[in-house]
Scaffold this motif. Structure first.
Motif, PDB file in Angstrom:
ATOM      1  N   UNK A 243      -5.931  -2.814  -5.075  1.00  0.00           N
ATOM      2  CA  UNK A 243      -5.672  -1.447  -4.616  1.00  0.00           C
ATOM      3  C   UNK A 243      -4.791  -1.455  -3.372  1.00  0.00           C
ATOM      4  N   UNK A 244      -5.085  -2.358  -2.460  1.00  0.00           N
ATOM      5  CA  UNK A 244      -4.287  -2.448  -1.232  1.00  0.00           C
ATOM      6  C   UNK A 244      -2.832  -2.792  -1.552  1.00  0.00           C
ATOM      7  N   UNK A 245      -2.637  -3.641  -2.561  1.00  0.00           N
ATOM      8  CA  UNK A 245      -1.272  -4.041  -2.916  1.00  0.00           C
ATOM      9  C   UNK A 245      -0.506  -2.891  -3.549  1.00  0.00           C
ATOM     10  N   UNK A 246      -1.072  -2.303  -4.597  1.00  0.00           N
ATOM     11  CA  UNK A 246      -0.306  -1.335  -5.390  1.00  0.00           C
ATOM     12  C   UNK A 246      -0.400   0.098  -4.874  1.00  0.00           C
ATOM     13  N   UNK A 247      -1.365   0.391  -4.017  1.00  0.00           N
ATOM     14  CA  UNK A 247      -1.495   1.756  -3.509  1.00  0.00           C
ATOM     15  C   UNK A 247      -1.221   1.874  -2.015  1.00  0.00           C
ATOM     16  N   UNK A 248      -1.025   0.738  -1.347  1.00  0.00           N
ATOM     17  CA  UNK A 248      -0.712   0.773   0.087  1.00  0.00           C
ATOM     18  C   UNK A 248       0.601   0.042   0.365  1.00  0.00           C
ATOM     19  N   UNK A 249       0.652  -1.255   0.019  1.00  0.00           N
ATOM     20  CA  UNK A 249       1.811  -2.079   0.364  1.00  0.00           C
ATOM     21  C   UNK A 249       3.060  -1.670  -0.412  1.00  0.00           C
ATOM     22  N   UNK A 250       2.932  -1.539  -1.732  1.00  0.00           N
ATOM     23  CA  UNK A 250       4.102  -1.207  -2.550  1.00  0.00           C
ATOM     24  C   UNK A 250       4.651   0.188  -2.216  1.00  0.00           C
ATOM     25  N   UNK A 251       3.812   1.242  -2.099  1.00  0.00           N
ATOM     26  CA  UNK A 251       4.363   2.531  -1.668  1.00  0.00           C
ATOM     27  C   UNK A 251       5.032   2.469  -0.301  1.00  0.00           C
ATOM     28  N   UNK A 252       4.467   1.675   0.615  1.00  0.00           N
ATOM     29  CA  UNK A 252       5.082   1.539   1.935  1.00  0.00           C
ATOM     30  C   UNK A 252       6.457   0.875   1.832  1.00  0.00           C
ATOM     31  N   UNK A 253       6.619  -0.026   0.854  1.00  0.00           N
ATOM     32  CA  UNK A 253       7.881  -0.758   0.699  1.00  0.00           C
ATOM     33  C   UNK A 253       8.909   0.004  -0.124  1.00  0.00           C
ATOM     34  N   UNK A 254       8.552   1.154  -0.692  1.00  0.00           N
ATOM     35  CA  UNK A 254       9.456   1.881  -1.579  1.00  0.00           C
ATOM     36  C   UNK A 254      10.810   2.221  -0.942  1.00  0.00           C
ATOM     37  N   UNK A 255      10.868   2.691   0.308  1.00  0.00           N
ATOM     38  CA  UNK A 255      12.196   2.946   0.899  1.00  0.00           C
ATOM     39  C   UNK A 255      13.081   1.703   0.925  1.00  0.00           C
ATOM     40  N   UNK A 316      24.376   8.178  -7.837  1.00  0.00           N
ATOM     41  CA  UNK A 316      23.771   9.499  -7.740  1.00  0.00           C
ATOM     42  C   UNK A 316      22.437   9.545  -8.480  1.00  0.00           C
ATOM     43  N   UNK A 317      22.374   8.904  -9.642  1.00  0.00           N
ATOM     44  CA  UNK A 317      21.115   8.856 -10.404  1.00  0.00           C
ATOM     45  C   UNK A 317      20.051   8.107  -9.607  1.00  0.00           C
ATOM     46  N   UNK A 318      20.443   6.988  -8.990  1.00  0.00           N
ATOM     47  CA  UNK A 318      19.490   6.230  -8.170  1.00  0.00           C
ATOM     48  C   UNK A 318      18.982   7.078  -7.002  1.00  0.00           C
ATOM     49  N   UNK A 319      19.872   7.848  -6.388  1.00  0.00           N
ATOM     50  CA  UNK A 319      19.476   8.702  -5.265  1.00  0.00           C
ATOM     51  C   UNK A 319      18.517   9.802  -5.724  1.00  0.00           C
ATOM     52  N   UNK A 320      18.762  10.354  -6.920  1.00  0.00           N
ATOM     53  CA  UNK A 320      17.860  11.385  -7.447  1.00  0.00           C
ATOM     54  C   UNK A 320      16.479  10.806  -7.735  1.00  0.00           C
ATOM     55  N   UNK A 321      16.445   9.597  -8.310  1.00  0.00           N
ATOM     56  CA  UNK A 321      15.157   8.944  -8.560  1.00  0.00           C
ATOM     57  C   UNK A 321      14.453   8.646  -7.237  1.00  0.00           C
ATOM     58  N   UNK A 322      15.220   8.164  -6.261  1.00  0.00           N
ATOM     59  CA  UNK A 322      14.643   7.879  -4.942  1.00  0.00           C
ATOM     60  C   UNK A 322      14.090   9.150  -4.304  1.00  0.00           C
ATOM     61  N   UNK A 323      14.847  10.244  -4.430  1.00  0.00           N
ATOM     62  CA  UNK A 323      14.382  11.504  -3.850  1.00  0.00           C
ATOM     63  C   UNK A 323      13.085  11.974  -4.488  1.00  0.00           C
ATOM     64  N   UNK A 324      12.949  11.731  -5.814  1.00  0.00           N
ATOM     65  CA  UNK A 324      11.716  12.142  -6.496  1.00  0.00           C
ATOM     66  C   UNK A 324      10.552  11.237  -6.109  1.00  0.00           C
TER      67      UNK A 324
END
Length: 334
Positions: A243-255, A316-324
């Protein structure tokens, strides 16, 4: 002392200013006489129409005017988008005007070194003369890009998560990542051609390598930079290691992951073209190489134009996915 007051220009003027550069280019094309000799544009039969390259150029300018006018109307619905449209009005006006200047210098007068710098009309002519061949090479490049980029992104994110989460993996794999990352992907071409059964798979291998490094590096950095306070808070709520990996670390690393994806996109295009120029039976790089051999530099610019548009669309597609995916950042990151 009197206080200065800024006068806000009505939004309609921003729209008119945006499209006026392209409108001026149409007038230049229609009114400025053709002075350079030996310039004749062949007519081509396409479904429901007969066009020459000059007709196509005017059509493209008209479509740009229509597109920017419609996008301006749509952008006016939001303060943020309307402000962005206003800010880019000068840039679009200059771009439209530049096309008119290039039309004069490259086609009407031919004062630019020829045949190395053709005008926009000549650059568009291959779409009429050999559109099927261009489309065939475009789809080859797209297929190569999709396989290479997605496999590279998959392995890059996976490697980055492992390096960032497990200290033992970081100890053994991170030096390999740092060592191979500084080597240009094209340098692996002899090994790729030897190890891979087909030229296509060899090019995919090269793209995977160039995409893998930036994504893996930034993903690992994002994972390892996750604040301990977040782990402690999730642990208090009963979160296990997965849970810590996929719900804390990975979301934190998304940017950082999306930064790596956008960076890798540029590397992938560079490697794609180089690989196609060094032994592929098709693709935009192959088309550039073939055109260069016959000194058809207008076709070289045609391929460059396609790549620029394609790269912008993918980005542009990557930016739209990133924005979502990172929509939670709205109102937090400014």
């Amino acid at each position: 002392m009197a206080k200065k007051t800024s006068v806000k220009v009505p939004y309609i003027f921003a729209v008119l200013f945006t499209v006026s550069g392209f409108a001026i280019s149409i007038l230049i094309n229609l009114l400025y006489p053709q002075k350079a000799a030996d310039v004749a544009f062949k007519s081509y039969d396409i479904p429901f129409l007969t066009l020459n390259a000059n007709d196509l150029y005017i059509t493209v300018l008209a479509l740009l005017i229509t597109g920017f006018a419609v996008s301006g109307i749509i952008a006016h619905r939001s303060d943020i988008t309307s402000a962005s449209y206003r800010n880019k009005a000068k840039l679009r006006f200059a771009a439209g005007l530049l096309l008119g200047v290039l039309d004069i210098a490259g086609t009407k007068e031919k004062i630019l070194p020829q045949p190395f710098f053709p005008g926009p009309v000549e650059i568009l002519e291959p779409f009429l003369s050999e559109g099927d061949f261009i489309a065939e090479n475009l789809f080859y490049s797209l297929r190569l890009y999709i396989f290479g980029f997605f496999f590279g992104a998959f392995f890059g994110i996976g490697t980055g998560i492992l390096i960032g989460w497990f200290d033992n993996v970081h100890f053994w794999v991170n030096p390999i990542l740092e060592l191979t990352g500084v080597i240009p992907a094209v340098a692996w071409m002899p090994f790729a051609l030897t190890l891979c059964p087909t030229p296509f798979s060899a090019a995919v291998f090269l793209i995977v390598i160039c995409v893998w490094f930036p994504i893996a590096s930034l993903t690992a950095a994002g994972i390892r930079s996750t604040p301990k306070a977040l782990y402690e808070a999730a642990g208090i709520l009963g979160g296990k290691s997965s849970f810590l990996l996929f719900h804390v670390a990975v979301p934190h690393a998304m940017p950082q992951i999306f930064t790596g994806l956008c960076t890798a996109n540029a590397y992938a295009f560079t490697t794609l073209v180089m690989a196609e120029m060094l032994g592929q039976p098709g693709g935009l790089g192959y088309y550039i190489n073939l055109s260069k051999v016959w000194s058809s530099y207008n076709k070289v610019f045609t391929a460059i134009l396609i790549m620029a548009v394609l790269f912008s669309i993918i980005l542009k597609v990557l930016k739209l996915i990133e924005s979502y995916v990172l929509r939670w950042q709205k109102g937090v990151v400014k």
